[in-house]
Enzyme design. Sequence first.
Site, PDB file in Angstrom:
ATOM      1  N   LYS A 116       0.828  -1.291  -0.129  1.00  0.00           N
ATOM      2  CA  LYS A 116       0.045  -0.017  -0.027  1.00  0.00           C
ATOM      3  C   LYS A 116       0.917   1.287   0.055  1.00  0.00           C
ATOM      4  CE  LYS A 116      -4.352  -2.073   2.047  1.00  0.00           C
ATOM      5  NZ  LYS A 116      -4.017  -3.182   2.121  1.00  0.00           N
ATOM      6  N   LYS A 156      -2.710   1.028   9.079  1.00  0.00           N
ATOM      7  CA  LYS A 156      -3.130   0.225   8.155  1.00  0.00           C
ATOM      8  C   LYS A 156      -1.567  -0.716   8.096  1.00  0.00           C
ATOM      9  CE  LYS A 156      -5.815   1.098   4.838  1.00  0.00           C
ATOM     10  NZ  LYS A 156      -6.584   1.779   3.553  1.00  0.00           N
ATOM     11  N   GLY A 162      -8.326  -7.346   3.948  1.00  0.00           N
ATOM     12  CA  GLY A 162      -9.504  -8.078   4.722  1.00  0.00           C
ATOM     13  C   GLY A 162      -9.682  -7.638   6.117  1.00  0.00           C
ATOM     14  N   GLY A 163      -9.076  -6.187   6.373  1.00  0.00           N
ATOM     15  CA  GLY A 163      -9.307  -5.724   7.592  1.00  0.00           C
ATOM     16  C   GLY A 163      -8.365  -6.121   8.923  1.00  0.00           C
ATOM     17  N   HIS A 206     -17.117   3.533   0.290  1.00  0.00           N
ATOM     18  CA  HIS A 206     -16.178   2.653  -0.406  1.00  0.00           C
ATOM     19  C   HIS A 206     -16.695   2.642  -2.067  1.00  0.00           C
ATOM     20  CE1 HIS A 206     -13.472  -1.165  -0.413  1.00  0.00           C
ATOM     21  NE2 HIS A 206     -13.816  -0.611  -1.861  1.00  0.00           N
ATOM     22  N   HIS A 232     -15.187  -4.801   7.504  1.00  0.00           N
ATOM     23  CA  HIS A 232     -14.473  -4.416   6.443  1.00  0.00           C
ATOM     24  C   HIS A 232     -14.382  -5.404   5.333  1.00  0.00           C
ATOM     25  CE1 HIS A 232     -12.264  -1.169   8.669  1.00  0.00           C
ATOM     26  NE2 HIS A 232     -12.050  -2.437   9.616  1.00  0.00           N
ATOM     27  N   GLU A 272      -9.839   1.240  -6.182  1.00  0.00           N
ATOM     28  CA  GLU A 272     -10.461   1.251  -4.807  1.00  0.00           C
ATOM     29  C   GLU A 272     -10.184   2.767  -4.306  1.00  0.00           C
ATOM     30  OE1 GLU A 272     -10.680  -1.635  -2.183  1.00  0.00           O
ATOM     31  OE2 GLU A 272     -11.138  -3.344  -3.531  1.00  0.00           O
ATOM     32  N   ARG A 294      -6.696  -7.998 -10.151  1.00  0.00           N
ATOM     33  CA  ARG A 294      -7.370  -9.278 -10.394  1.00  0.00           C
ATOM     34  C   ARG A 294      -8.817  -8.749 -10.800  1.00  0.00           C
ATOM     35  NH1 ARG A 294     -10.221  -9.520  -5.713  1.00  0.00           N
ATOM     36  NH2 ARG A 294      -9.495  -8.879  -3.898  1.00  0.00           N
TER      37      ARG A 294
END
Length: 645
Positions: A116, A156, A162-163, A206, A232, A272, A294
């Site tokens: 990220k 994060k 997946g949180g 989101h 999430h 996203e 993907r």
Amino acid sequence: MFTKVLIANRGEIACRIIDTCRRLGVRTVAVHSDVDARARHVQMADEAVSLGGATPAESYLRGGAIIAAAKVTGAQGIHPGYGFLSENPDFVEEVERAGLAFIGPSAHAIRAMGLKDAAKALMVEAGVPVVPGYHGEGQDNLAAEADKIGYPVLIKAVAGGGGKGMRRVDDPAQFAQELEAAQTEAQKAFGNDVVLIEKYVATPRHIEVQVFGDGTKAVHLFERDCSLQRRHQKVIEEAPAPGMTPEMREAMGQAAVRAAEAVGYAGAGTVEFIVDASDGLQADRFYFMEMNTRLQVEHPVTEAITGVDLVEWQLRVASGEGLPAAQEDLSINGHSFEARIYAEDVPAGFLPATGTLQHLRFADGARIDTGVREGDEISPHYDPMIAKLTVHGSDRDTALAQLTRALKDTHIGGTVTNIGFLAALSEHQGFAAGDVDTGLIARDLDSLVKQAAPYSKTRALAAVAALGLHNNTASDFAGVSLWGGVEQTAHFAFGDAEAARVETLSRGRFKVTLPDAAHELACLQGAWNVDGTKTDAKVWCAGGQGAVFWGNTYAFTVPDPLARDADQGAGDGFTRAPMPGLVRVVDVVAGASVQAGDRLLVLEAMKMEHALRAEADGVVAEVMASAGDQVAAGAALVRMDAADD
């Protein structure tokens, strides 16, 4: 175009890819674990190769074995689906070294978007807006960086998903504790404890943009709103996003295209964004979160509004063709929703469930993506998704009404599901108004998970089914004697056990007397009439389990009079496994004093970790499992003695 491809996946996505390959005349090769030897995707494929084992590590994550299967069967390309090896750049390189095509993006693109912090730095260079925050490599002064950003902040994991490894912090005094928790969780989940710090968006939505590239140029296929989330995890997705303005759609779409082209993206991907919706949707209030390199789980809603088969596009571009369409060729038609149907116990905290799908009826008129059939088992080794249900309408209100009806017309027996929760969510007043954000479910969770109590009419139908009379309404009928109706006693339980008198009046007609009511039932041409009124109720019962499907799913059990009391031993001080799983961590030892709520151990099942906690203050008398043990559902793990007064 390829003549044969191997699908390195299982379940609904493998079946969905096979559907497109069949339409294009492309032969398919399935791979499978021992558990999946008779799975639907294996049945559908032209050929199948066993990978052995049961867990993903023993089967679907064995890249070398998958490549060998492709070579021996003559497949020219490998489609990874999503999950498993779909975003593993080392696997992509191994596929290409073997002389095969990887039906997805390059290893370079996956690596560029995989972390990220690095991805956000790249996006800044590409002119894509990012959330204010700290994305540097240094991890020694994170508290100071959080102070600069301003609270609340979000911690994060840079390798997260997946949180996991994610914590919201509202108070500087909590930062050190939450940082340690996030880093520990990230290290366990991803083998990487590096985190980034971001400004927490108070009213977040989101919204993601579907992109597609050929390695040089890219187009976008508009947005999807995925704001309805639990922990999430996405629950219901829709396209297009409610309240979206043309100006913001253009800005987000072009930002997503810049992101894809910055890494030379080929194939289907999703960019996203987190959107600050505190003042509605505005073109300067969206920020890059991450790119999923993907095909996404929720791609059917994009296909519904654009008329595009994204898997076909993947196959065409991977086989050497250019972009199938230009941006000006793409447009939005109507509105679409997708709901993810899972085997999970919603009142118990959305606990993943196993079981046999003894009864499986999907709604007519909806698109169903599924990897299971009636009679299949929900395995503890994989994600417990049963199906994705997608509807499309001319506008949002029409599509939402179709979603509600389709959920209520989907009938599943043999395992608990989240269908009732999804139906309640589809009727939520705020959701219906398009007033959505990622906190909606958490705010109204109590009302959304509340289970409707069965009415006396519902219980009357259950009584008939408990005696097996619901299947004997059209031919020879055992409930009628030469001298008239036969009266029988039905025993069943909607949680609490009860009994009813069932009198068979004639073939397909009954009088049911409950302690609090009496009703006359008749099955006429396949439809149940209750007290003279036709209903849309459906009834199923087999193997001691049953359900009345009537607006909601009212599940009941039929007790076996010869069986021992299933509740014997309840409240005896034992903590038991709620499902089959792997004991990941044991936190207590014999003799330790614990308080109610203290964690005793962690059980891993269906790709999730579940903390089992003490129900009351006490002393650990015996620990009956060790880390690494595979345990069955109901297995005793810890025995507690009550605390001394």
